[in-house]
Design a protein around this motif. Structure first.
Motif, short mmCIF file in Angstrom:
data_model
loop_
_atom_site.label_atom_id
_atom_site.label_comp_id
_atom_site.label_asym_id
_atom_site.label_seq_id
_atom_site.Cartn_x
_atom_site.Cartn_y
_atom_site.Cartn_z
N GLU A 102 9.27 2.29 -37.32
CA GLU A 102 9.70 2.05 -35.95
C GLU A 102 10.32 3.36 -35.44
N ILE A 103 9.86 3.80 -34.24
CA ILE A 103 10.36 5.04 -33.65
C ILE A 103 11.01 4.70 -32.31
N GLN A 104 12.20 5.25 -32.09
CA GLN A 104 12.95 4.94 -30.87
C GLN A 104 13.42 6.23 -30.19
N TYR A 105 13.28 6.24 -28.86
CA TYR A 105 13.92 7.27 -28.05
C TYR A 105 14.88 6.57 -27.09
N HIS A 106 16.11 7.06 -27.02
CA HIS A 106 17.11 6.43 -26.15
C HIS A 106 17.80 7.52 -25.32
N ARG A 107 17.81 7.32 -24.03
CA ARG A 107 18.56 8.19 -23.12
C ARG A 107 19.94 7.58 -22.92
N GLN A 108 20.97 8.34 -23.27
CA GLN A 108 22.32 7.80 -23.20
C GLN A 108 22.68 7.45 -21.75
N ILE A 109 23.59 6.48 -21.59
CA ILE A 109 23.99 6.04 -20.27
C ILE A 109 24.60 7.21 -19.50
N ASP A 110 24.19 7.34 -18.22
CA ASP A 110 24.60 8.51 -17.44
C ASP A 110 24.71 8.10 -15.97
N ASN A 111 25.53 8.83 -15.26
CA ASN A 111 25.72 8.57 -13.83
C ASN A 111 24.49 9.05 -13.04
N ILE A 112 24.18 8.34 -11.95
CA ILE A 112 23.03 8.71 -11.13
C ILE A 112 23.35 8.46 -9.66
N LEU A 113 23.05 9.42 -8.80
CA LEU A 113 23.12 9.35 -7.34
C LEU A 113 24.54 9.17 -6.82
N VAL A 114 25.21 8.06 -7.09
CA VAL A 114 26.54 7.80 -6.52
C VAL A 114 27.49 7.39 -7.63
N ASP A 115 28.78 7.40 -7.28
CA ASP A 115 29.79 6.95 -8.24
C ASP A 115 29.56 5.49 -8.61
N ASP A 116 29.90 5.15 -9.84
CA ASP A 116 29.83 3.78 -10.35
C ASP A 116 28.40 3.28 -10.55
N LEU A 117 27.40 4.14 -10.37
CA LEU A 117 26.02 3.75 -10.62
C LEU A 117 25.51 4.53 -11.84
N TYR A 118 25.00 3.80 -12.82
CA TYR A 118 24.59 4.40 -14.07
C TYR A 118 23.19 3.90 -14.46
N TYR A 119 22.59 4.62 -15.39
CA TYR A 119 21.30 4.19 -15.91
C TYR A 119 21.18 4.62 -17.36
N SER A 120 20.25 4.00 -18.07
CA SER A 120 19.85 4.46 -19.40
C SER A 120 18.38 4.11 -19.57
N PHE A 121 17.78 4.65 -20.61
CA PHE A 121 16.35 4.44 -20.83
C PHE A 121 16.11 4.31 -22.33
N ASP A 122 15.23 3.37 -22.70
CA ASP A 122 14.94 3.16 -24.11
C ASP A 122 13.45 2.90 -24.28
N TYR A 123 12.86 3.66 -25.21
CA TYR A 123 11.44 3.46 -25.56
C TYR A 123 11.36 3.26 -27.06
N LYS A 124 10.55 2.27 -27.47
CA LYS A 124 10.45 1.94 -28.88
C LYS A 124 9.00 1.56 -29.20
N ILE A 125 8.50 2.10 -30.32
CA ILE A 125 7.18 1.70 -30.82
C ILE A 125 7.35 1.25 -32.26
N THR A 126 6.82 0.05 -32.55
CA THR A 126 7.02 -0.57 -33.86
C THR A 126 5.68 -1.00 -34.43
N ASN A 127 5.46 -0.67 -35.68
CA ASN A 127 4.25 -1.07 -36.38
C ASN A 127 4.59 -2.20 -37.35
N TYR A 128 4.08 -3.40 -37.07
CA TYR A 128 4.25 -4.55 -37.95
C TYR A 128 2.98 -4.70 -38.79
N THR A 129 3.14 -4.63 -40.09
CA THR A 129 1.96 -4.64 -40.95
C THR A 129 2.18 -5.52 -42.17
N ARG A 130 1.08 -5.99 -42.77
CA ARG A 130 1.07 -6.74 -44.02
C ARG A 130 -0.33 -6.67 -44.60
#
Length: 703
Positions: free
Chosen positions: A377-405
């Motif tokens: 499983e591989i994950q990229y995460h953008r830490q929470i950060d302020n955007i455009l105006v005060d008190d407005l925040y965002y974050s981003f998360d991408y994950k790819i997982t290989n389930y196998t048997r």
């Protein structure tokens, strides 16, 4: 005693003055005082210096005191007489009536002789001893850690040697005596009196059982280097077979320990057939290691990275039961499921990258082919950060997982999670409000199946209100946290097939209400904590209201503790799961506990919290310490199936140098057969003997 550094070039005799002891000092070539002789009164006669009253000899390693000391300046020999005590550092090292020291030969003769290691408490007593360079040689020696006047146990040997540099004691013809009665004889015995790692034999383990026969295991400790060592433990079970376990420990340049354990045990063919075992051979490997800052540095963009490995691959549960180093406690074993995991991460102020792998082994199945693995499983995460105006925040998360048997379908899942969070404090910061539009998308592609690829895109909204309040009263303090969260679904697109294994968030509206409160006394000690949580679901079919979760923990005083955890199912109008436990501890004198656990079939399943399956059992136990002995007992009882999962009773007696224990126990444990897992009952008597700190051994006799 190391007096080789003493120089004979300089010697100064200092005459007594009003406020100073008379003394003699010797210096080395660097003008460092390496030898000093002091006494209350000193007399000089030709080549002999006689010191009387608080005579003291000091060198770089030792401080020796006596009633009287004579120093021959010509031969370099010092004789100390009467109440001789030698100190190494701040600890008493040896006592004797007289000591002779030849400084040039580094040789002394002690009669009678007494030496004690302050760290371990071990002492050696003999009629006489010789000291040459770094080795004491004794005759008719006694060794013990008990009171020297009437020791409970002692080793009496015809002769012995103690190497002060290696901290190693060797005894010839030693007899183990309880008080003055010999109970065991050895032709030769050697052991360490220090805490430095040394190669050698460890305490053997003996046992006997009806099924396995006589057991003998002889661990061997090998320490060839400062950065690694190993314990090799071969064993023989007369009716069952033989094998070995090998435990390695490596330490890296940052003092992190890599622990590796591997082993192999071969059953006899008739034993396998008699008990219909699935595997004739039991084998496995375990590894635990974690490390930070492998590739990163403080100057790089990713200033922190780390790795964690916890790997356990075994043939079956018997791999753990056949060894004696508590390897099962070091494995991630929950019920019948054994988990191996590997994690690696890179972290910066803004970004996080993770690589994970999980491998699950179902030890109750003859084959692990159908068990789904997460590799990787591989994950990229953008830490929470302020955007455009005060008190407005965002974050981003991408994950790819290989389930196998190996058998059945496999799948690769990609997930994107993008929340925007606007938060605001209102009513003078008494209330926090937030709204969070969330975009979630996932794609699942199957292999070895006829399923259509799954596609799911969703946006939903999370509304949250919470408050943290605190108030002090005359006799207590109170904190409370109230939170209400509402998830409202929005745009939703779904196509293809999604197995029930996959969770699709935001597809339904739900409300979560929670309360967490704590009460403290005036000394800020926690007295009571209480958590409540309730879910409501706005769905057409299925359960409309989730289980009510309640957890209460109460500390009556420093001794009594009460815990209650309850899950209440509204549909059934019954408790679906409950845990209750009451315990009492009074330092090391008395401890007792009583616990009850129940989980009904209709309880909500949550594999992440190991909530699955039906369970009904009671566990209880106590431990009581008396003046000369301790007693203990515990039980684990399945009251629905009407059988004891485990029980034991025992007694221990311990003084400063001696411990004897007797335990009678029963354990029901799983065994993998050709028909699947079956329970076996193991009843045994365990006798333990400790001659502290020399010997710790156990004899296990099974039914």
């Amino acid at each position: 005693m190391n007096l080789k550094t003493i120089s004979i070039a300089a010697s100064i005799f200092m005459v007594s003055s009003l406020y100073a002891q008379p003394s003699i000092k010797k210096f080395n070539e660097n003008q460092q005082a390496v030898f000093e002789f002091l006494a209350d009164d000193m007399q000089y006669s030709k080549t002999l210096v006689i010191g009387k009253g608080n005579a003291t000899v000091i060198n770089l390693d030792y401080l020796i005191t006596a009633d009287e000391a004579n120093y021959d300046t010509k031969t370099g020999e010092i004789t100390l007489i009467g109440n001789v005590s030698a100190y190494k550092g701040n600890s008493l090292f040896l006592k004797s009536d007289s000591i002779k020291i030849k400084m040039q030969e580094n040789y002394s003769f002690l009669e009678p002789f007494y030496l004690q290691d302050s760290a371990s408490g071990i002492w050696v007593s003999a009629d006489e001893a010789e000291f040459n360079d770094t080795i004491y040689r004794t005759s008719d020696a006694s060794v013990s850690s008990c009171s020297i006047n009437n020791p409970i146990w002692s080793l009496k040997a015809s002769s012995g040697e103690y190497d002060t540099q290696k901290e190693w004691m060797s005894l010839w013809n030693p007899r183990l005596c309880i008080y003055n009665m010999p109970v065991m004889y050895f032709p030769y015995l050697s052991f360490s009196l220090g805490f430095k790692r040394k190669s050698g034999l460890l305490y053997p383990l003996f046992g006997n059982s009806r099924d396995d026969g006589f057991l003998y295991s002889q661990p061997i400790f090998i320490a060839p280097s400062n950065f690694w060592d190993m314990t090799f433990a071969p064993q023989v079970r007369s009716k069952r077979g033989a094998g070995f376990y090998n435990e390695f420990r490596f330490i890296d340049d940052k003092d992190e320990i890599l622990w590796l354990n591997l082993g192999y045990f071969a059953n006899k063919k008739d034993y396998q057939e008699r008990y219909d075992l699935e595997n004739r051979n039991h084998y496995g490997l375990q590894l635990k290691y974690e490390r930070k800052d492998l590739l990163s540095s403080e100057d790089s963009y990713f200033y922190e990275d780390g790795m964690h490995a916890d790997i356990s691959q075994v043939s079956d549960i018997d791999y753990f039961r056949l060894q004696n180093n508590n390897a099962e406690d070091k494995a991630d074993l929950q019920g019948n499921l054994l988990t191996s995991r590997f994690n690696y991460f890179l972290k910066s102020d803004s970004d996080y990258i993770g690589l994970y792998a999980r491998y699950y082994s179902n030890l109750e199945q003859n084959s692990n082919a159908n068990t789904i693995q997460t590799l990787p499983e591989i994950q990229y995460h953008r830490q929470i950060d302020n955007i455009l105006v005060d008190d407005l925040y965002y974050s981003f998360d991408y994950k790819i997982t290989n389930y196998t048997r190996r058998e059945g379908f496999s799948a690769t899942q990609q997930q994107v999670y993008l929340p925007f969070i606007y938060t605001k404090e209102v009513f003078d910061d008494y209330l926090n409000l937030s709204i969070s539009p969330v975009v979630y998308a996932t794609a699942v592609d199957y292999s070895r199946s006829n399923f259509d690829s799954g596609r799911y895109v969703n946006n939903h909204y999370v509304f949250k209100a919470n408050t943290d309040l605190m108030k002090s009263y005359d006799n207590f303090g109170h904190t409370i946290n109230l939170e209400a969260k509402y998830i409202m679904s929005g745009f939703d697109y779904k196509s293809g097939y999604f197995d029930q294994f996959f969770v699709l968030p935001g597809s339904d509206d739900e409300v979560e209400l929670s309360i967490f409160q704590s009460f403290y006394d005036n000394d800020n000690n926690l007295k009571l904590s209480h958590k409540l949580k309730q879910y409501y679901y706005f769905i057409d079919n299925g359960e409309k209201i989730g289980e009510l979760e309640s957890e209460l923990e109460y500390f009556y005083d420093y001794h009594w503790r009460f815990l209650s955890s309850i899950f209440y199912n509204h549909t059934e109008a019954r408790i679906s799961e409950a845990t209750h436990q009451i315990s009492y501890t009074n330092n090391d004198e008395l401890s007792l506990f009583f616990g009850h656990f129940v989980r009904e079939r209709f309880a909500r399943e949550d594999l992440s919290q190991w909530r699955f399956g039906e369970a009904n059992y009671i566990n209880a136990g106590f431990y009581k310490s008396f003046a000369y002995f301790d007693v203990f007992a515990n039980i684990g009882y399945d009251y629905k199936e009407d059988y004891f999962k485990t029980w034991s009773v025992g007694i221990n007696t311990q003084v400063r140098c001696f411990k004897l224990g007797l335990k009678y126990a029963s354990e029901v444990y799983p065994t993998l057969t050709t028909r699947g897992v079956e329970a076996r009952d193991d009843k045994y008597v365990l006798l333990t003997l400790e001659l502290m700190p020399l010997l710790k051994n156990g004899l296990k006799i099974g039914s």
